[in-house]
Design a protein around this motif. Structure first.
Motif, mmCIF file in Angstrom:
data_model
loop_
_atom_site.group_PDB
_atom_site.id
_atom_site.type_symbol
_atom_site.label_atom_id
_atom_site.label_comp_id
_atom_site.label_asym_id
_atom_site.label_seq_id
_atom_site.Cartn_x
_atom_site.Cartn_y
_atom_site.Cartn_z
ATOM 1 N N VAL A 1 -5.505 8.425 -5.811
ATOM 2 C CA VAL A 1 -4.475 9.334 -6.313
ATOM 3 C C VAL A 1 -4.985 10.103 -7.528
ATOM 4 O O VAL A 1 -4.670 11.287 -7.701
ATOM 5 C CB VAL A 1 -3.182 8.565 -6.628
ATOM 6 N N GLN B 1 2.519 6.080 -7.294
ATOM 7 C CA GLN B 1 1.492 6.821 -8.023
ATOM 8 C C GLN B 1 1.716 8.331 -7.891
ATOM 9 O O GLN B 1 1.578 9.078 -8.862
ATOM 10 C CB GLN B 1 0.102 6.443 -7.490
ATOM 11 N N MET C 1 0.841 -1.199 0.000
ATOM 12 C CA MET C 1 0.000 0.000 0.000
ATOM 13 C C MET C 1 0.878 1.253 0.000
ATOM 14 O O MET C 1 0.676 2.171 -0.814
ATOM 15 C CB MET C 1 -0.919 0.014 1.223
ATOM 16 N N HIS C 2 1.847 1.294 0.898
ATOM 17 C CA HIS C 2 2.742 2.450 0.975
ATOM 18 C C HIS C 2 3.530 2.630 -0.325
ATOM 19 O O HIS C 2 3.624 3.740 -0.869
ATOM 20 C CB HIS C 2 3.725 2.283 2.142
ATOM 21 N N VAL D 1 1.192 9.761 2.981
ATOM 22 C CA VAL D 1 1.160 8.401 2.443
ATOM 23 C C VAL D 1 0.737 7.415 3.527
ATOM 24 O O VAL D 1 -0.099 6.534 3.303
ATOM 25 C CB VAL D 1 2.534 8.020 1.860
ATOM 26 N N LEU E 1 -3.023 7.819 4.260
ATOM 27 C CA LEU E 1 -3.843 7.219 3.211
ATOM 28 C C LEU E 1 -3.828 5.697 3.297
ATOM 29 O O LEU E 1 -4.869 5.047 3.147
ATOM 30 C CB LEU E 1 -3.333 7.657 1.835
ATOM 31 N N ALA E 2 -2.657 5.116 3.521
ATOM 32 C CA ALA E 2 -2.542 3.658 3.570
ATOM 33 C C ALA E 2 -3.408 3.060 4.670
ATOM 34 O O ALA E 2 -3.895 1.932 4.547
ATOM 35 C CB ALA E 2 -1.081 3.261 3.772
ATOM 36 N N ILE F 1 -6.352 2.429 -4.536
ATOM 37 C CA ILE F 1 -5.130 3.235 -4.553
ATOM 38 C C ILE F 1 -5.096 4.134 -5.783
ATOM 39 O O ILE F 1 -4.867 5.347 -5.682
ATOM 40 C CB ILE F 1 -3.893 2.318 -4.527
ATOM 41 N N GLU F 2 -5.317 3.542 -6.938
ATOM 42 C CA GLU F 2 -5.250 4.319 -8.176
ATOM 43 C C GLU F 2 -6.338 5.386 -8.222
ATOM 44 O O GLU F 2 -6.095 6.524 -8.624
ATOM 45 C CB GLU F 2 -5.361 3.383 -9.376
ATOM 46 N N LEU G 1 1.236 3.703 -3.338
ATOM 47 C CA LEU G 1 0.804 5.092 -3.194
ATOM 48 C C LEU G 1 1.943 6.051 -3.547
ATOM 49 O O LEU G 1 1.756 7.007 -4.305
ATOM 50 C CB LEU G 1 0.325 5.352 -1.769
ATOM 51 N N GLN G 2 3.122 5.784 -3.009
ATOM 52 C CA GLN G 2 4.258 6.651 -3.291
ATOM 53 C C GLN G 2 4.592 6.648 -4.774
ATOM 54 O O GLN G 2 4.894 7.693 -5.360
ATOM 55 C CB GLN G 2 5.474 6.204 -2.483
#
Length: 208
Positions: free
Chosen positions: A170, A139, A132-133, A152, A155-156, A166-167, A136-137
């Protein structure tokens, strides 16, 4: 393939950095890198949308000189039966890629059903904390957005644990930045994602 604490058994190559390996997909990764040990020459690779299953399949095909049938659950059962038999005869590794494995396919040809049951299954799960982390980073980096580590992490912990979420999150934050020209922050993300229905409504007196 970029990894978090896992060794590589096959040589790195172009595109490897696009696939991150963590506990949620390590079983699939290790099964594919050890294709020579499969009990039969065909395996199934299954995982949710946006999980990188097609990318992993392409990297496998490059390394093993094998073949890939994507969306296998939507293909003709006769074609799959023929492909499975051909892979054994040619001694060439092969992957059937799909979102789920049988019995979800409800295969009607008994001989195909038994062959699929004998095939190893490489499973990609929903993203764990590490993935997840990392995703996210990635993206944020691809969109050249300045996302601080605390955002980040926030959000995770709050997003649905899925690749699609996730997508989508972002994408929404990126659009908000373009329209409002506001600094990317936890309060801004909280309000934007709540308005978009991606997280629960903002509660000023609840958990932040």
């Amino acid at each position: 393939m970029s990894q978090l604490g896992l060794p590589l058994a096959w040589p790195p190559g172009p595109g490897d950095d696009d696939f991150l390996v963590t506990a949620s997909n390590a079983q699939a990764f290790h099964l594919l890198e050890r294709w020579a040990t499969w009990p039969v020459k065909t395996a199934l690779l299954v995982g949710p949308r946006k999980s990188g299953r097609s990318l992993l399949a392409r990297l496998f095909a490059t390394r093993s000189n094998g073949s890939v049938i994507d969306d296998a659950d939507r293909r003709s059962e006769k074609d799959l039966f023929h492909a499975w038999n051909t892979a054994q005869a040619d001694r060439r590794p092969q992957l059937f890629v799909a979102e789920t494995a049988p019995p979800d396919w409800r295969v009607s040809i008994p001989d195909l059903r038994s062959r699929l049951a004998a095939s190893p299954v490489a499973t990609i799960g929903q993203p764990d904390d590490d993935l997840m982390h990392a995703l996210l980073q990635r993206q944020f980096d691809r969109r050249q957005l300045d996302a601080r580590p605390d955002l980040v992490t926030w959000l995770a912990k709050r997003l649905e644990r899925s690749f699609v979420a996730i997508e989508r999150a972002v994408d929404v934050l990126d659009q908000d930045m373009l329209e409002r020209r506001k600094r990317l922050s936890i309060p801004r993300a909280r309000a934007t994602l709540a308005d978009a229905g991606i997280i629960g409504p903002v509660d000023e007196h609840g958990p932040q």
